[in-house]
Each structure stands twice: as C-alpha cells, then as structure tokens.
Enzyme design. Sequence first.
Site, mmCIF file in Angstrom:
data_model
loop_
_atom_site.group_PDB
_atom_site.id
_atom_site.type_symbol
_atom_site.label_atom_id
_atom_site.label_comp_id
_atom_site.label_asym_id
_atom_site.label_seq_id
_atom_site.Cartn_x
_atom_site.Cartn_y
_atom_site.Cartn_z
ATOM 1 N N ASN A 107 0.796 -1.221 0.000
ATOM 2 C CA ASN A 107 0.000 0.000 0.000
ATOM 3 C C ASN A 107 0.833 1.278 0.000
ATOM 4 O O ASN A 107 0.334 2.350 0.363
ATOM 5 C CB ASN A 107 -0.973 -0.005 1.190
ATOM 6 C CG ASN A 107 -1.847 -1.246 1.195
ATOM 7 O OD1 ASN A 107 -1.765 -2.064 2.108
ATOM 8 N ND2 ASN A 107 -2.641 -1.410 0.151
ATOM 9 N N ILE A 114 0.981 6.871 0.674
ATOM 10 C CA ILE A 114 0.370 5.781 1.422
ATOM 11 C C ILE A 114 -1.113 5.708 1.085
ATOM 12 O O ILE A 114 -1.793 6.727 1.073
ATOM 13 C CB ILE A 114 0.545 5.991 2.943
ATOM 14 C CG1 ILE A 114 2.025 6.232 3.279
ATOM 15 C CG2 ILE A 114 0.010 4.798 3.721
ATOM 16 C CD1 ILE A 114 2.238 6.866 4.624
ATOM 17 N N CYS A 115 -1.580 4.485 0.815
ATOM 18 C CA CYS A 115 -3.014 4.298 0.583
ATOM 19 C C CYS A 115 -3.632 3.802 1.875
ATOM 20 O O CYS A 115 -3.559 2.623 2.193
ATOM 21 C CB CYS A 115 -3.239 3.297 -0.547
ATOM 22 S SG CYS A 115 -4.971 3.040 -0.910
ATOM 23 N N LEU A 116 -4.179 4.718 2.639
ATOM 24 C CA LEU A 116 -4.764 4.369 3.931
ATOM 25 C C LEU A 116 -6.037 5.184 4.099
ATOM 26 O O LEU A 116 -6.010 6.407 3.985
ATOM 27 C CB LEU A 116 -3.751 4.668 5.052
ATOM 28 C CG LEU A 116 -4.142 4.263 6.475
ATOM 29 C CD1 LEU A 116 -4.404 2.768 6.568
ATOM 30 C CD2 LEU A 116 -3.058 4.661 7.458
#
Lengths: 179, 186
Positions: A107, A114-116
């Site tokens: 991610n 960041i893919c959050l």
Amino acid sequence: MASQNRDPAMPDVRAKPATTISNLNSKESHSVTKRLQQELMALMMCGDKGISAFPDGDNLFKWVGTIHGAQSTVYEGLTYKLSLEFPCAYPYQAPVVKFQTPCFHPNVDQSGNICLDILKEKWAASYDVRSILLSIQSLLGEPNNESPLNVQAADMWIDQTAYRKILHEKYETEVKSRN
Amino acid sequence: MASTSESEGQKEGDDPEDANKSNPSQDGTFECNICLDTAHDAVVSMCGHLFCWPCLHQWLETRPNRQTCPVCKAGISKEKVVPLYGRGNAKQEDPRTKVPPRPQGQRTEPENNGPFQSFNWGGDGGFQMSFGIGAFPFGLFASTVNLGGPRLPGAQPGTPQFEEEQFLSKLFLWVAILFIFWLLVA
C-alpha cells in the site's frame, strides 16, 4: 399612492442582512498551532514504543515521524521515516503523510504515498499524529492487498519468507546506501 | 538516516514556547476530542463524546454529507447534542446559539423550513410598506405604501396560507391608512 408603487429607492423589507464573512485566519492558525503543541506534548509524554514524531525545524506544520517495524512482522528491525504536513484546516482535514524512507509495501508507492483510508475519506478530527503513526505501523504488518499501489509487493505477500528476504535486501540497498 | 535514534532527538529538541502551559489533567477526561484542550462551550454527543461546540460545529460543517462522530463514527447531528452547564457560570446559554467561527463564512441551507420563513409575507402578499425618517432633502418623513406590487407566485387561493396573506395584506393596509391619517392630524 399608486405612483409610489415602483419607487426604486424603497428599501426592500425582504432583503436579509448581508452575512459578514469574518476573517478568522489568524485565530484559526493559532488554534491549529495549539493543537499541534498539545499533540507534541502528548507524544513525548506517552512514550509509545516503535513510533515517534517531532516538528521538522521551526515549522510546526511539518513533522518528521519515525516508525519501527512491529515485532513478529516481516518489518521487524526496520525503521522508516515519514513526513507529515498539516494543512491550515487541521484537524478538520487530514495531514499529508508520506514515507521518506523507501518502503516496499503493497500500500505504499514508489514516491512514498500511502493508501490508507483514515488519511483520506475516513479521516476524523479526533485522530492525531500518534494514531496515524500507529495505524501506519499496523498497516505495515497487515497490508490491504485488495487495492495495492505496489502490485509486486502485494503478489509476494503470501510467501512471507521470500517477502522478508526481498524486503530486507531492498532496505539494505536503498536505505543503507543513502547514509 | 533511518538508524538515528529519535528518542534522543526528542529529549534534546527545543520545547515549544507554550510547552509550559501543560494540561492540568493528564487523564484528559474533560478535554475536547477535537482541539484536545479543556472543552469550552461544551456539548456531548448522544454517543457520549465531549467536544467544544465551535470545534464540533466546524467538523460538521466540513462534512455536510457525512455527519459522524469524530471519535466513534456514530451518526450525529447538530440538534442531537446536549450542552453541558457547569456550576457557577452566570450565563447558562445554549452554546449552540452562539455563532461559531467558520472559515468560509455562512453556508445557506438548501431547504429552509425555519421559523423565520414567514418573514416573506410582505413580498408574497404583493404588499410592501416602509416608514422612515430620512435626511434626504426631499422629505423629513417618508412613508411608502405599496399595493399590488410585483407578485411572486404566492399561495393558491383557498389554502390557509392564502387566507393568512390576505389577512396580513388587509391589516397592513389599515395600519398604513391610520398612519397617514395620524400624519395629517398631527
């Protein structure tokens, strides 16, 4: 009387008073500063293991965070630096968090994005630097492989032994070579 | 770079100037969940989370489509928060009546069913009137009566609203006539 009907100078009783747009920018920025100072205090007091953060120089709106890979995950023993940039609308808007240290993770992309969800649509004003860093720390050990930014890492995740080997190799070459 | 010990860096780092203003309560029981300071104009959500009213209001303004509690993500609304009044505060007014600070000015609600909608009667009834004492050279006293002005599509005949408008229209016509009469006599 009829001649007065269309008196253009007649005040319109229906007109609402114009809404005053008060300039609260200085006050706003003060409250953001205050909150960031509170967070800094709390972070220094609580002494969480594995995460830390501190303002980058004099600018309280830009912090550098550090995350140690959690124990019993493949990231154990690795240390990552992150940059946190706080918008003026913080905490109503999420800070922009990026990995400064190259991070091989499903991610996280090449530029450290960041893919959050909590940094995007699931952001809430009660989250703070500590909860962000703890979330990223747990994201390291528990990636979301459904929507990967790094497809190679996502594909390799199944084989933890191989993943660990590649991860540490990459860390050695990319991170240690920088120092 | 990655191996530097950040804990040392923290202790040696310069404390911010306001750091000595530390919070008296370390447990944070009565701190706002948004500004992390002691809650002022405190309100509590139905899910039990404490906020300053200005902080919560701004949060709700930021997310008009997703009104959730910042702590537990429960659904919340401006109407369903309870103001908290401590002892000794002389003016125990609802904090929600205060206009909280907003960055983008005031946002008008699309459907306004508030109690002040009836303020429109002047225009809808086709009857406008204004009294004034002006410094304009043409008159010390100014009085304007407007009958049958540009009518907005008002209430349909027969509805209670139409009746009300008719009544108000007549009432104010009489008030205007009385006023003019008074002006003439006086």
